[in-house]
Design a protein around this motif. Structure first.
Motif, mmCIF file in Angstrom:
data_model
loop_
_atom_site.group_PDB
_atom_site.id
_atom_site.type_symbol
_atom_site.label_atom_id
_atom_site.label_comp_id
_atom_site.label_asym_id
_atom_site.label_seq_id
_atom_site.Cartn_x
_atom_site.Cartn_y
_atom_site.Cartn_z
ATOM 1 N N GLU A 7 0.822 -1.201 0.000
ATOM 2 C CA GLU A 7 0.000 0.000 0.000
ATOM 3 C C GLU A 7 0.857 1.253 0.000
ATOM 4 O O GLU A 7 0.461 2.295 -0.503
ATOM 5 C CB GLU A 7 -0.898 -0.030 1.234
ATOM 6 C CG GLU A 7 -2.129 0.832 1.090
ATOM 7 C CD GLU A 7 -3.060 0.650 2.271
ATOM 8 O OE1 GLU A 7 -3.832 1.573 2.530
ATOM 9 O OE2 GLU A 7 -2.996 -0.402 2.914
ATOM 10 N N GLU A 8 2.066 1.176 0.563
ATOM 11 C CA GLU A 8 2.930 2.351 0.617
ATOM 12 C C GLU A 8 3.463 2.724 -0.764
ATOM 13 O O GLU A 8 3.871 3.839 -0.992
ATOM 14 C CB GLU A 8 4.122 2.079 1.552
ATOM 15 C CG GLU A 8 3.756 1.515 2.907
ATOM 16 C CD GLU A 8 2.851 2.413 3.708
ATOM 17 O OE1 GLU A 8 3.000 3.634 3.586
ATOM 18 O OE2 GLU A 8 1.999 1.904 4.429
ATOM 19 N N GLU A 9 3.485 1.763 -1.690
ATOM 20 C CA GLU A 9 4.116 2.021 -2.970
ATOM 21 C C GLU A 9 3.205 2.802 -3.914
ATOM 22 O O GLU A 9 3.646 3.334 -4.904
ATOM 23 C CB GLU A 9 4.512 0.690 -3.617
ATOM 24 C CG GLU A 9 5.496 -0.109 -2.779
ATOM 25 C CD GLU A 9 5.917 -1.391 -3.460
ATOM 26 O OE1 GLU A 9 5.762 -1.475 -4.696
ATOM 27 O OE2 GLU A 9 6.404 -2.292 -2.776
ATOM 28 N N ALA A 155 2.688 14.210 6.372
ATOM 29 C CA ALA A 155 2.727 14.633 4.967
ATOM 30 C C ALA A 155 1.576 15.589 4.660
ATOM 31 O O ALA A 155 1.750 16.575 3.930
ATOM 32 C CB ALA A 155 2.663 13.411 4.053
ATOM 33 N N LEU A 156 0.402 15.318 5.211
ATOM 34 C CA LEU A 156 -0.736 16.221 5.012
ATOM 35 C C LEU A 156 -0.509 17.553 5.707
ATOM 36 O O LEU A 156 -0.876 18.614 5.183
ATOM 37 C CB LEU A 156 -2.014 15.561 5.533
ATOM 38 C CG LEU A 156 -2.448 14.288 4.806
ATOM 39 C CD1 LEU A 156 -3.694 13.706 5.449
ATOM 40 C CD2 LEU A 156 -2.695 14.575 3.333
ATOM 41 N N ILE A 337 5.730 17.579 -2.746
ATOM 42 C CA ILE A 337 4.978 17.626 -1.485
ATOM 43 C C ILE A 337 3.509 17.325 -1.743
ATOM 44 O O ILE A 337 2.868 16.558 -1.016
ATOM 45 C CB ILE A 337 5.133 19.006 -0.816
ATOM 46 C CG1 ILE A 337 6.576 19.204 -0.347
ATOM 47 C CG2 ILE A 337 4.171 19.160 0.348
ATOM 48 C CD1 ILE A 337 6.847 20.570 0.250
ATOM 49 N N LEU A 338 2.968 17.919 -2.820
ATOM 50 C CA LEU A 338 1.568 17.707 -3.150
ATOM 51 C C LEU A 338 1.307 16.256 -3.523
ATOM 52 O O LEU A 338 0.308 15.666 -3.107
ATOM 53 C CB LEU A 338 1.172 18.636 -4.300
ATOM 54 C CG LEU A 338 -0.319 18.769 -4.604
ATOM 55 C CD1 LEU A 338 -1.047 19.353 -3.408
ATOM 56 C CD2 LEU A 338 -0.530 19.631 -5.841
ATOM 57 N N ALA A 343 -0.979 10.946 -2.024
ATOM 58 C CA ALA A 343 -0.828 9.516 -1.733
ATOM 59 C C ALA A 343 -1.171 9.226 -0.278
ATOM 60 O O ALA A 343 -1.862 8.249 0.032
ATOM 61 C CB ALA A 343 0.601 9.070 -2.043
ATOM 62 N N SER A 344 -0.707 10.086 0.621
ATOM 63 C CA SER A 344 -0.996 9.885 2.048
ATOM 64 C C SER A 344 -2.489 10.026 2.324
ATOM 65 O O SER A 344 -3.067 9.249 3.092
ATOM 66 C CB SER A 344 -0.212 10.893 2.889
ATOM 67 O OG SER A 344 1.176 10.660 2.790
#
Length: 644
Positions: A7-9, A155-156, A337-338, A343-344
């Protein structure tokens, strides 16, 4: 490991309007702060753009006067050079201070808002995790869930506090600079913009490599989190079997993959920024060459043409060109960053959108009775039974699926029926995997039955609120879990209505008082994580006191004595006599010595209830229970007879 980090990929899009719209809903409670921050950004962008224009006015009006040059500031500026330059310098200084105040305001407001959003989001995730049923945690590693609450939310936060703000500011600055440059001298502006396509090509290549590096970094972080969580929890086993070196070597490989990914990202940045700097320098050089040539040609012409390139225009263009390329560099970084935030957010919202399989009833019913428990033809499988009837039992003695079913459910409990009357002590015995602990999980509604019903005082537990249902139970599990805090805190467990006297009485009732009295701080003795400084027996006795202090109507002991020493078991047996008085009790045990006095013993075998009765009745049947009893006590009885 690949499945745990798959899921992280997934990176997803750099911008997803659906996700962004959902993210922006978290800003609604703080819309005034966000509005003020955006206003500050716009004003600051305007203040930054005005600076080079003031330089142009100072040069063309006072330092290198050119006939026919006009500016919007002429009506406010003095015709005297010293006075006029002083006025421009003062206005420039005011803009710098004003810009500083605006930047401070927008930074403070957005950082404050980001922390509030992060607090709200983490609270929502944690509350959602609390509502998820136990089966959810069987499928999702702890390391992954921790990553959702920490890395993904960070990240958000970076997107809210730095990404979006900087993007707005960069866009405002770019639009303003382009407009002013085109208005002052359009052909000189086009010379400046000529290198922009080359910068876009460099940015595209840079994003591709950095995107791959960031993906590998996130995968490595997920693997590090999962590996650390697993191996720190199992450090005792590692040391017992001398696996430290192998574990360290594997961790080093995972850590090295993280370092290599970061090194690739650093290399990409180290190449990209000099390339953009070189291209911007080329643009500035072209401005100086073509603009300077125009200035020199104009110097030879008298009178000076009205639309000629002046020294002030050339100086302003050099400054604007320098400021034009900085936002472009920033935008390329904010793109990453966006993308990371998208993704996060996708992973966080996927978690939040995962429904809780154990749902609260719309109109919960109250159960006010003394605690009569009924299992009514209960069937259960951990794997969900296919919809439409496939896999459902056809009768009480048949496990087969309906005709045409693709697979037969792996039934853990099969047509189990029994009752526990108020004040009755019932024990459940059987081989490992017979379904004993599953019955406890169903009774506490950690899972829902697929067929049949479980009732308390005639009310189906699926129609009761979870808080009301679980409030009726006092549970002691096989593996006692203690939280960081004090001994008293672990007995009370945050329940406000439990008085200190009740805590002390519970400790006395489970034979824990002598141990607590021996502690330097008594009930205020600190307990470290998972009770690492206490023995298994001490932790188990604290768990007994915890269950008793909450004054439950129904007591549940799930293998509560399987991991304690003989001395502690005697204490537990003595405590059980007092604990079961006046309440229904359900005891799951391997050691038959702890349940011989039970009012009723249920014998489970391969998911079915095969025998039921008292200790003496079951021995007289010479069935499964008799065999279990013989296996545990035959050798002991022979040894005792030999001694006699």
């Amino acid at each position: 490991m690949a499945s745990a980090t798959h899921e992280e990929e997934v990176l997803g899009k750099a911008y997803d309007s659906r996700l962004m719209q959902r993210l922006l809903t978290y800003l609604r409670p703080y819309q005034w702060q966000v509005a003020l921050a955006l206003a500050a950004i716009m004003l600051k962008s305007g203040a930054d753009i005005v600076g080079p224009y003031l330089t142009k006015v100072a040069v063309d009006k006072y330092l290198a006067p050119s006939a026919g040059t006009r500016s919007v500031l002429d009506r406010w500026l003095s015709p005297q050079a010293w006075t006029g330059i002083g006025q421009i310098a003062g206005f420039y200084l005011f803009l710098l201070v004003f810009s500083f105040v605006l930047e401070y305001a927008q930074t403070y407001l957005m950082q404050w808002t980001g922390q509030k959003v992060m607090f709200d989001l983490r609270s929502q995730i944690f509350r959602h995790l609390q509502r998820m049923h136990v089966g959810f945690y069987d499928k999702n590693p702890v390391g992954r869930l921790v990553t959702r609450v920490t890395t993904d939310v960070d990240a958000l936060n970076e997107m809210f506090t730095a990404g979006v703000v900087s993007i707005f500011e960069d866009v405002f600055v770019l639009v303003g600079i382009v407009a002013i440059m085109l208005r002052i001298k359009w052909w000189l502006a086009l010379i400046t913009f000529a290198v922009v396509p080359l910068i876009f090509v460099a940015t595209s290549i840079f994003r591709k490599y950095v995107r791959d590096s960031y993906r590998r970094i996130r995968v490595a972080i997920a693997r590090i989190n999962a590996y650390l969580q697993e191996h720190v929890s199992g450090i005792v086993v590692l040391q017992l079997f001398n696996r430290e070196k192998k574990a360290f070597d594997r961790f080093s490989r995972i850590n090295a993959s993280h370092m290599e990914a970061y090194k690739d990202a650093i290399i990409a940045y180290a190449i990209y920024y000099p390339v953009v700097e070189l291209l911007s320098s080329i643009a500035i050089a072209c401005v100086i060459w073509f603009g300077g040539s125009a200035v020199l040609r104009v110097a030879l012409i008298h009178p000076v043409p009205r639309n000629a390139v002046t020294v002030g225009i050339l100086v302003a263009f050099i400054q604007y060109s320098q400021r034009f390329f900085r936002p472009i560099q920033d935008l390329s970084e904010k793109y990453n960053i966006l993308q990371s935030a998208m993704a996060s957010s996708e992973r966080v919202f996927k978690l939040l959108d995962t429904p809780a399989e154990i749902a609260e009833p719309v109109s919960p019913k109250k159960s006010e009775g003394p605690g009569r428990i009924e299992f009514d033809h209960v069937w259960f499988a951990y794997r969900n039974v296919p919809a439409g009837g496939d896999g459902q039992p056809t009768d009480g003695n048949q496990d087969a699926t309906a005709a045409g079913a693709s697979a037969t459910p792996d039934w853990v409990l099969k047509d189990v029926s029994f009752t526990i009357d108020p004040g009755e002590t019932v024990a459940i015995v059987g081989h490992t995997g017979a379904g004993k602990s599953t019955m406890i999980s169903l009774l506490l509604r950690f899972y829902d039955v697929q067929q049949g019903a479980i009732r308390i005082d005639g009310v189906d537990i699926r129609e009761m609120s979870l808080a009301d249902l679980r409030h009726r139970f006092g549970v002691v599990l096989q593996d006692p879990f203690l939280f960081s805090g004090t001994v008293g805190d672990n007995i009370r467990l945050g329940t406000g209505w439990i008085e200190d006297q009740a805590v002390e009485q519970a400790a006395r009732d489970v034979n824990l008082a002598d141990f607590i009295a021996s502690l330097p701080q008594g009930f205020q003795e600190p307990v470290r994580e998972r009770g690492s400084t206490l023995s298994t027996g001490q932790k188990q006795l604290i768990s007994f006191a915890r269950a008793l202090a909450h004054a439950p109507k129904i007591l549940v002991l799930d293998e509560a004595t399987s991991s304690v020493d003989t001395d502690t078991e005697f204490k537990v047996r003595d405590a059980l006599t007092r604990m079961v008085e006046g309440r229904s009790s359900l005891i799951v045990a391997h050691r038959l010595s702890t349940i011989q006095r039970a009012d009723k013993i249920l014998v489970m075998h391969k998911g079915r209830l095969r025998e039921m009765g008292t200790h003496q009745q079951l021995l007289g049947q010479r069935g499964i229970y008799w065999k279990l009893y013989q296996l545990q006590y035959k050798d002991q009885e022979v040894a005792v007879s030999a001694d006699d």
